[in-house]
Design an enzyme around this catalytic site. Structure first.
Site, mmCIF file in Angstrom:
data_model
loop_
_atom_site.group_PDB
_atom_site.id
_atom_site.type_symbol
_atom_site.label_atom_id
_atom_site.label_comp_id
_atom_site.label_asym_id
_atom_site.label_seq_id
_atom_site.Cartn_x
_atom_site.Cartn_y
_atom_site.Cartn_z
ATOM 1 C CD GLU A 431 41.243 36.756 28.077
ATOM 2 O OE1 GLU A 431 40.679 36.357 27.053
ATOM 3 O OE2 GLU A 431 40.637 37.010 29.131
ATOM 4 C CD GLU A 502 40.653 32.258 32.246
ATOM 5 O OE1 GLU A 502 39.615 32.195 31.536
ATOM 6 O OE2 GLU A 502 41.230 33.315 32.523
#
Length: 986
Positions: A431, A502
């Protein structure tokens, strides 16, 4: 103390450090280690900013007797200095890269080490395995260097700084530096020398680094290639031995590369982690390296290991402990790996940074596939004013300020762990957007190591097409919906393998959608698997409460700002590694064998081997039992037929089904056949259960001919229904019994649609509260009753509503009470579909506190829900009210049992039993729903002076919407119309 301002200079990442190398510990020819562990008790001073640190603390003659003592490694917040802070996205400092606050907490460390005259003449190095966030190093008062990248190793040569005898090492650690902008990981923020410090004493010339790569040849041969980089003149001798220490082949040196050819090589996989031992010897040193021969590649959009289509059944793992923080010993790591192995994990993503340098050695040994992730996360940019994921997430990456830093962090990750067979995938970080810095780092990674795969999820957020992403091998997503997965594979044309780095966010009571994703993983060859977020709850042990419970602290418990509350409590295991129920759900969903009922009459089943490399007969033993409404009919063991990976074999179970209306279930239990280092033989790895016979709808017990109807007394509001030994009051305003009295004890009832929100309800909760579900009430439009010779029947038309909002549901309820006091309830309902789906629909009974004994016929013994019941099986269970409670650290809805036919609560003398015509969800608790909803921590819970029992037509699933997608429609209490029938006996 005045410092050179390296900590705010992105162009000065390291000063005086050695070139990156793989992690290894050298030994002498006498096999004594050339490494001295400097960890232990060091002198320590904590200061609010660097300028407050005494300038002379670096000198050998500095009087440190007044300094504190702190263990190294450790995090100073875990020893009473500074404060804990949990933040996920938000930066803990003002956003002003590369600058950090002037008040920058600083830890001054001092220790000494001794060198013999011979050692002082050798070459000496300091090896720091991990320091957060940056640090300056002095030896004997002289500046050695500076480094950052908290979770990566830093090595300094100190040969010119040391002398024979006692030497003084001083280290100054700063809480923040320009690297803080690249280390915005979702975790508790801690500081200090949190990993080991080593002193390496080495000869004048030595092996500086080496690279091991393996390949497979046709015919079963394995190739091991080793390149050696020397510092000085050496003549290395390389040998390769098998696990029995027998040499295998001879090294052939070609163009500076040593090559071993191993005939009939035993290949490394997570299921069969066979390791050879490479020894690199020089005149003065020996280095050993475990070598796993394996090959990973992509063909036609599918990931293969050693020629087999592979599925990652993984989890994201932080270095985290409620007492020691980031400081994790091998024993603590092995405890994690043991649980992971026993719960059927085969892969780990080191989120979001390299774990301790020896961690991948453990993964090599015990058998785990690893996504090795670089120490980068910059999503704090999303919290800046006028920011959004698609347009601003990558600006730090694109801006050029951190281009060198991104590459440096990726290189440190790759080079340190490059020799470990467990590492199949390099992750460029997490991210941080995608721009020129990541483009360059990705290209470097693929050029440096073309033998492994690469992934970086943030690349999917860049839609500009300005950057080259061809070096990324996997299409990586987080929390993609099942619909998005289907859409990806429905698209025409070639595509990269799909991976969920994830998914199934495991916060609190959940996750509830594991099976849905796993069905897709099995369906699509190109879906190579996923990694649960995440392994453990992050918390700080704050002592023991008066009630004996551990007080675990999370965001906001430390007076910090900003913080993200309990969002760190999102693991499959509690902070102390007690398993959540969610990890049991995972375990059985990803079980190594899946059975399919072929013929219910003959009881023939097809067993599919879900393992990737092991014959089912070599791995599994199988036992079975058949029960009718929980009563054992037969049990035994069945020989497991030889079944290759990903194929099926049939077995027939010797079961004779009785002629009964009871639900007859067959349960197959799978056990390990042989012991693994972390898993004993006979360990249960999963089960399947099948309904062989039974009735979907059962006829509830009717009254006997001899029964006499109760009497009814009509008041202005209440109907009093009386019979032998009981008196019930029916509220004609609300359409339900306000009290049920018998045997001197009283029960109350109410309709129930709200629940103590789970963490995964955090988003839909806003809609529920906007719809005022937590303030729902009922009113009747009409109520009529009739008495025949045997029963009383009360019929009400009811509006389920709440203040300020429109009707939620309307229904007709018919209550039938016989002479024994048995109540049968039939509901015919129509829900207002303009309103959000309901948390639940059912009745809540308030029972006497003494009623603590529980039995039920349904799914158990663990809590289970419509979308989280694969951990449970249908059977007859006995328990207590206390044991039915799942003690989540942040209290919430818990303890439900799905698909129950019968449930009883009592004290051995008095009690209530519920029966279902179809089924119901059931729970019972010593805590009220309100108590569970408002308390922040489990140790704050106060028991009610009554017991709360829920009987629900349906309790909505738990899902994973705390960070993942919305609860799937099939698991929502969204029925437009429904009928429900149940019965209460006392």
């Amino acid at each position: 103390m005045k410092l050179p301002n390296y900590y705010e200079d992105p162009n000065t990442l390291h000063v005086g450090t050695c070139e990156n190398r793989s992690y290894y510990i050298p030994y002498g020819q006498d096999l004594n280690s050339h490494a001295t562990l400097l960890s232990g008790d060091w002198r320590f001073g904590y200061y609010p900013y660097p300028e407050a640190v005494p300038a002379d603390f670096i000198n050998p003659d500095f009087d440190d007797s007044s300094m504190d003592t702190i263990p190294v490694p450790s995090c100073w917040q875990c020893h009473g200095y500074d404060y804990h802070q949990y933040t996920n996205v938000n930066y803990p400092i003002p956003f002003d890269p590369p600058y950090v606050p002037k008040e920058n907490a600083s830890g001054a460390y001092r220790t000494t080490f001794t060198l013999s005259a011979e050692a002082a003449k050798q070459r000496n190095f300091l090896y720091f395995e991990g320091v957060d966030s940056c640090f300056y190093v002095w030896v004997n008062g002289k500046f050695v260097g500076y480094s950052q990248v908290s979770h990566s190793s830093s090595e300094f040569e100190i040969s010119s700084f040391v002398n024979e005898g006692t030497n003084t090492l001083a280290v100054l650690v700063l809480k923040w530096c320009d690297g803080t902008y690249l280390e915005d990981q979702d975790k508790l923020r801690m500081s200090g020398i949190f990993r080991d410090v080593l002193l390496l004493t080495r000869p004048k010339s030595f092996v500086r680094d080496y690279t091991v790569r393996t390949f497979l040849k046709d015919g079963g041969a394995g190739v091991v290639r080793v390149s050696v980089e020397a510092d000085g003149e050496i003549s290395p001798v390389l040998t390769l031995c098998d696990a029995d220490k027998n040499p295998v082949g001879e090294a052939v040196l070609t163009d500076g590369v040593y090559e071993f050819t191993v005939s009939n090589a035993k290949l490394w996989t997570a299921e069969t982690p066979y390791l050879y031992t490479l020894t690199i010897s020089t005149a003065d040193e020996v280095i050993t390296q475990a070598v796993g021969i394996r090959e990973v590649y992509i063909k036609d959009g599918v990931v293969y290991v050693n020629g087999q289509n592979l599925k990652f059944r993984g989890t994201n793992r932080h270095d985290s402990d409620p007492v020691t923080g980031y400081t994790i010993s091998k024993e603590q790591a092995i405890r994690d790996l043991t649980l992971m192995k026993q719960f059927n994990f085969n892969a780990i993503r080191t989120s979001h940074y390299p774990n301790a340098p020896w961690f991948t050695e453990l993964c090599d040994r015990y058998g785990f596939y690893v996504i090795a992730e670089s120490d980068i996360e910059m999503h704090g940019y999303l919290s800046t004013y006028h920011s959004d994921r698609e347009n601003t997430l990558g600006l730090l990456d694109e801006g050029g300020v951190f281009t060198e830093a991104v590459l440096d962090r990726v290189q440190r990750n790759v080079i340190r762990d490059k020799n470990h067979p467990s590492v199949l995938i390099w992750s460029l970080g997490n991210e941080a957007g995608f721009g020129y810095a990541y483009q360059n780092a990705g290209r470097w990674t693929k050029e440096y190591d073309p033998t492994r795969l690469t992934h970086y999820e943030s690349s999917t957020w860049d839609h500009s097409n300005r950057f080259d992403k061809s070096m990324l091998d996997l299409y990586s997503r987080m929390y993609a919906t099942t619909e998005e997965v289907d859409s990806y594979f429905a698209e025409e044309g070639p595509k990269k393998p799909f991976i969920q780095c994830e998914f199934v966010h495991a916060m609190g009571n959940g996750p509830g959608d594991i099976e849905d994703y796993y069905q897709q993983i099995m369906k699509y060859d190109g879906f190579c698997g996923g990694f649960v977020w995440e392994w453990c709850d992050h918390a700080v042990n704050q002592g023991v409460a008066e009630n004996g419970k551990t007080m675990y602290g999370y965001g906001g418990d430390f007076g910090e700002y900003p913080h993200d509350g309990n969002f760190c409590m999102d693991g499959l295991v509690y902070p102390d590694r007690t398993p959540h129920t969610g990890v049991y759900e995972w375990k059985n969903v990803v079980r190594p064998v899946r059975a399919r009922l072929v013929d219910a009459h003959k009881v023939t089943l097809a067993l599919k081997n879900m393992l990737d490399f092991t014959d089912m007969a070599d791995a599994i033993t199988l036992s079975y039992e058949c029960k009718a409404d929980g009563e054992l009919l037969c049990s035994g063991e069945i020989a497991v037929p030889s079944t290759a990976p990903h194929t099926e074999s049939e077995v027939t179970i010797p079961v004779t089904l009785p002629k009964t209306a009871a639900d007859c279930y067959l349960k197959l239990t799978y056990l390990t056949k042989t012991a693994h280092e972390l898993v004993p033989a006979g360990h249960e790895v999963g089960f399947d259960q099948f309904l062989l016979s039974g009735s979907a709808v059962r006829r509830l017990n009717s009254v006997t001919d001899e029964a006499t109807a109760p009497t009814v007394t009509e008041g202005d509001r209440f109907l009093t229904v009386s019979g032998e030994g009981f008196t019930y009051q029916y509220d004609t305003f609300t359409g339900i019994f306000s009290s049920l009295e018998r045997g001197g004890e009283t029960i109350s009832m109410d309709y129930s649609i709200f629940r103590a929100p789970t963490d995964n309800d955090r988003n839909i909760r806003e809609e529920w509260e906007r719809a005022n579900y937590h303030h729902s009430q009922t009113r009747t439009y009409t109520t009529e009753y009739a008495v025949d010779g045997q029963t009383v029947q009360i019929t009400s038309t009811v509006n389920l509503c709440a203040v300020t909002v429109q009707s939620i549901m309307k229904f007709t309820v018919i209550w039938t009470i016989d002479g024994a006091g048995t109540i049968t309830c039939k509901i015919d309902a129509k829900r207002n579909t303009d309103m959000p789906y309901l948390p639940r629909f059912g009745v809540e009974l308030t029972l006497p506190k003494s009623w603590q004994q529980v039995s039920y016929l349904g799914y158990g013994p663990q809590e289970c829900y419509i979308d989280k019941h694969h951990l449970a099986w249908f059977d007859a269970f006995e328990s207590t009210v206390e044991d039915m409670h799942e003690d989540y650290i942040k209290p919430q809805e818990n303890g439900n049992h799905y698909h129950c036919r019968k449930a009883s609560v009592g004290n051995g003398t008095n009690g209530v039993t519920a029966y279902a015509a179809t089924s119901f969800d059931f729970s019972v608790s010593n805590y009220s729903d309100y108590e569970l909803a408002v308390k922040k921590h489990n140790y704050e819970l106060e028991e009610s002076d009554f017991v709360t029992m829920h009987l629900d037509y349906k309790n909505s699933g738990v899902g994973s919407n705390s960070c993942g997608p919305q609860l799937l429609p099939q698991y929502q209490m969204n029925d437009k119309e429904f009928e429900w029938e149940y019965q209460l006996k006392f």
